[in-house]
Design an enzyme around this catalytic site. Structure first.
Site, PDB file in Angstrom:
ATOM      1  N   LYS A  65      -6.576   7.098  -5.128  1.00  0.00           N
ATOM      2  CA  LYS A  65      -5.182   7.491  -4.962  1.00  0.00           C
ATOM      3  C   LYS A  65      -4.847   8.647  -5.921  1.00  0.00           C
ATOM      4  O   LYS A  65      -5.625   8.955  -6.842  1.00  0.00           O
ATOM      5  CB  LYS A  65      -4.300   6.274  -5.218  1.00  0.00           C
ATOM      6  CG  LYS A  65      -4.516   5.130  -4.191  1.00  0.00           C
ATOM      7  CD  LYS A  65      -3.739   3.887  -4.586  1.00  0.00           C
ATOM      8  CE  LYS A  65      -3.866   2.765  -3.580  1.00  0.00           C
ATOM      9  NZ  LYS A  65      -3.167   1.535  -4.024  1.00  0.00           N
ATOM     10  N   TYR A  92      -0.121   1.595   5.735  1.00  0.00           N
ATOM     11  CA  TYR A  92       0.465   0.465   5.005  1.00  0.00           C
ATOM     12  C   TYR A  92       1.503  -0.288   5.832  1.00  0.00           C
ATOM     13  O   TYR A  92       2.372  -0.960   5.272  1.00  0.00           O
ATOM     14  CB  TYR A  92       1.084   0.975   3.695  1.00  0.00           C
ATOM     15  CG  TYR A  92       0.048   1.266   2.616  1.00  0.00           C
ATOM     16  CD1 TYR A  92      -0.768   0.249   2.104  1.00  0.00           C
ATOM     17  CD2 TYR A  92      -0.111   2.546   2.096  1.00  0.00           C
ATOM     18  CE1 TYR A  92      -1.713   0.509   1.118  1.00  0.00           C
ATOM     19  CE2 TYR A  92      -1.056   2.808   1.103  1.00  0.00           C
ATOM     20  CZ  TYR A  92      -1.856   1.789   0.618  1.00  0.00           C
ATOM     21  OH  TYR A  92      -2.790   2.033  -0.363  1.00  0.00           O
ATOM     22  N   ASN A 150      -2.421   1.988  -9.197  1.00  0.00           N
ATOM     23  CA  ASN A 150      -3.643   1.223  -9.455  1.00  0.00           C
ATOM     24  C   ASN A 150      -4.896   1.903  -8.931  1.00  0.00           C
ATOM     25  O   ASN A 150      -5.906   1.259  -8.645  1.00  0.00           O
ATOM     26  CB  ASN A 150      -3.486  -0.196  -8.895  1.00  0.00           C
ATOM     27  CG  ASN A 150      -3.182  -0.184  -7.410  1.00  0.00           C
ATOM     28  OD1 ASN A 150      -3.228   0.859  -6.770  1.00  0.00           O
ATOM     29  ND2 ASN A 150      -2.886  -1.351  -6.860  1.00  0.00           N
ATOM     30  N   HIS A 177      -7.604   2.316  -3.201  1.00  0.00           N
ATOM     31  CA  HIS A 177      -7.447   1.429  -2.050  1.00  0.00           C
ATOM     32  C   HIS A 177      -8.827   1.020  -1.575  1.00  0.00           C
ATOM     33  O   HIS A 177      -9.755   1.840  -1.569  1.00  0.00           O
ATOM     34  CB  HIS A 177      -6.729   2.142  -0.895  1.00  0.00           C
ATOM     35  CG  HIS A 177      -6.897   1.414   0.412  1.00  0.00           C
ATOM     36  ND1 HIS A 177      -6.125   0.333   0.766  1.00  0.00           N
ATOM     37  CD2 HIS A 177      -7.809   1.562   1.421  1.00  0.00           C
ATOM     38  CE1 HIS A 177      -6.534  -0.133   1.943  1.00  0.00           C
ATOM     39  NE2 HIS A 177      -7.550   0.595   2.361  1.00  0.00           N
ATOM     40  N   GLU A 210     -10.133   1.359   9.541  1.00  0.00           N
ATOM     41  CA  GLU A 210      -9.744   2.413   8.594  1.00  0.00           C
ATOM     42  C   GLU A 210     -10.762   3.560   8.594  1.00  0.00           C
ATOM     43  O   GLU A 210     -10.381   4.732   8.505  1.00  0.00           O
ATOM     44  CB  GLU A 210      -9.585   1.815   7.186  1.00  0.00           C
ATOM     45  CG  GLU A 210      -8.370   0.884   7.095  1.00  0.00           C
ATOM     46  CD  GLU A 210      -8.246   0.154   5.767  1.00  0.00           C
ATOM     47  OE1 GLU A 210      -9.073   0.365   4.856  1.00  0.00           O
ATOM     48  OE2 GLU A 210      -7.306  -0.656   5.642  1.00  0.00           O
TER      49      GLU A 210
HETATM   50  N1  UDP Z   1       1.993  -2.479  -4.538  1.00  0.00           N
HETATM   51  C1  UDP Z   1       3.165  -2.274  -5.270  1.00  0.00           C
HETATM   52  N2  UDP Z   1       3.870  -3.374  -5.672  1.00  0.00           N
HETATM   53  C2  UDP Z   1       3.502  -4.643  -5.370  1.00  0.00           C
HETATM   54  C3  UDP Z   1       2.335  -4.836  -4.622  1.00  0.00           C
HETATM   55  C4  UDP Z   1       1.592  -3.729  -4.224  1.00  0.00           C
HETATM   56  O1  UDP Z   1       3.553  -1.143  -5.545  1.00  0.00           O
HETATM   57  O2  UDP Z   1       4.207  -5.592  -5.748  1.00  0.00           O
HETATM   58  C5  UDP Z   1       1.222  -1.287  -4.112  1.00  0.00           C
HETATM   59  C6  UDP Z   1      -0.093  -1.129  -4.882  1.00  0.00           C
HETATM   60  O3  UDP Z   1      -0.341   0.269  -5.056  1.00  0.00           O
HETATM   61  C7  UDP Z   1      -1.097  -1.731  -3.916  1.00  0.00           C
HETATM   62  C8  UDP Z   1      -0.522  -1.325  -2.559  1.00  0.00           C
HETATM   63  O4  UDP Z   1       0.887  -1.448  -2.739  1.00  0.00           O
HETATM   64  O5  UDP Z   1      -2.409  -1.239  -4.120  1.00  0.00           O
HETATM   65  C9  UDP Z   1      -0.946  -2.183  -1.397  1.00  0.00           C
HETATM   66  O6  UDP Z   1      -0.710  -3.530  -1.704  1.00  0.00           O
HETATM   67  P1  UDP Z   1      -1.804  -4.649  -1.392  1.00  0.00           P
HETATM   68  O7  UDP Z   1      -1.163  -5.967  -1.565  1.00  0.00           O
HETATM   69  O8  UDP Z   1      -2.440  -4.347  -0.071  1.00  0.00           O
HETATM   70  O9  UDP Z   1      -2.824  -4.452  -2.623  1.00  0.00           O
HETATM   71  P2  UDP Z   1      -4.352  -3.976  -2.659  1.00  0.00           P
HETATM   72  O10 UDP Z   1      -5.005  -4.408  -1.374  1.00  0.00           O
HETATM   73  O11 UDP Z   1      -4.324  -2.480  -2.824  1.00  0.00           O
HETATM   74  O12 UDP Z   1      -4.914  -4.655  -3.867  1.00  0.00           O
HETATM   75 MG    MG Z   2      -4.376  -4.119   0.631  1.00  0.00          MG
END
Ligand code: UDP
Ligand code: MG
Length: 158
Positions: free
Chosen positions: A11, A51, A114, A117, A128
């Protein structure tokens, strides 16, 4: 055993913080083959589609703004159990929850910023990969590239 493919993208914070190379190195050192890679700026429309499962959640709009803020490096990684191994290497969603030794656990503290992805299931990976890459943009490696990562002397790759 068939090698599996997964999709990750680094990212914009990975670039702004100049740690994209370090993250790629971790996957290389683990033994993953890079089957495809491209630097793109994810469009708002694409981000919303990617997303879509989070639409309506309080973090959806800020998440979209985050991933379109700068460049992302999209990578297809190939290796044994790629989807689950890569997810494990990433750590938890929130940087502050992530164990040291994981990417987020070593480089992130934020719930949102974080760094990476990764596809969360083989089905998501397939979908994807298809969204980001044309088939001709992916490269298949020969057996000689993997023969020091796995034992390929038998009929199976172990
Ligand atoms: N995210 C956020 N706040 C939250 C949860 C997720 O901003 O409370 C963001 C974070 O960047 C995350 C992305 O949304 O990587 C997608 O969320 P997901 O639950 O799919 O997490 P991942 O699969 O990336 O661990
Ligand atoms: Mg995810």
């Amino acid at each position: 055993m068939k090698l599996e493919r997964t999709l990750v993208f680094l990212k914009p914070d990975a670039f702004k913080r100049s740690i994209a190379g370090e993250i790629i190195s971790r996957f290389e050192r683990r033994g993953f083959l890079i089957a495809g890679m491209k630097l793109i700026k994810i469009s708002e429309e694409f981000a919303r589609r990617h997303y879509a499962a989070h639409k309506g959640k309080d973090f959806y709009e800020p998440l979209i703004n985050y991933v379109i803020r700068g460049p992302s490096l999209v990578i297809v990684l190939e290796g044994k159990n790629a989807v689950s191994v890569v997810r494990e290497m990433m750590g938890e969603t929130f940087g502050s929850d992530s164990a040291p030794g994981t990417i987020r656990g070593d480089y992130a503290l934020s719930n949102r910023y974080n760094l990476i992805h990764g596809s969360d299931s083989p089905e998501a990976a397939e979908q994807e990969i298809h969204c980001f890459f044309k088939p001709q943009e992916l490269v298949s490696y020969g057996k000689d590239d993997v023969e020091w990562i796995y034992d390929v002397t038998d009929s199976d790759i172990v």
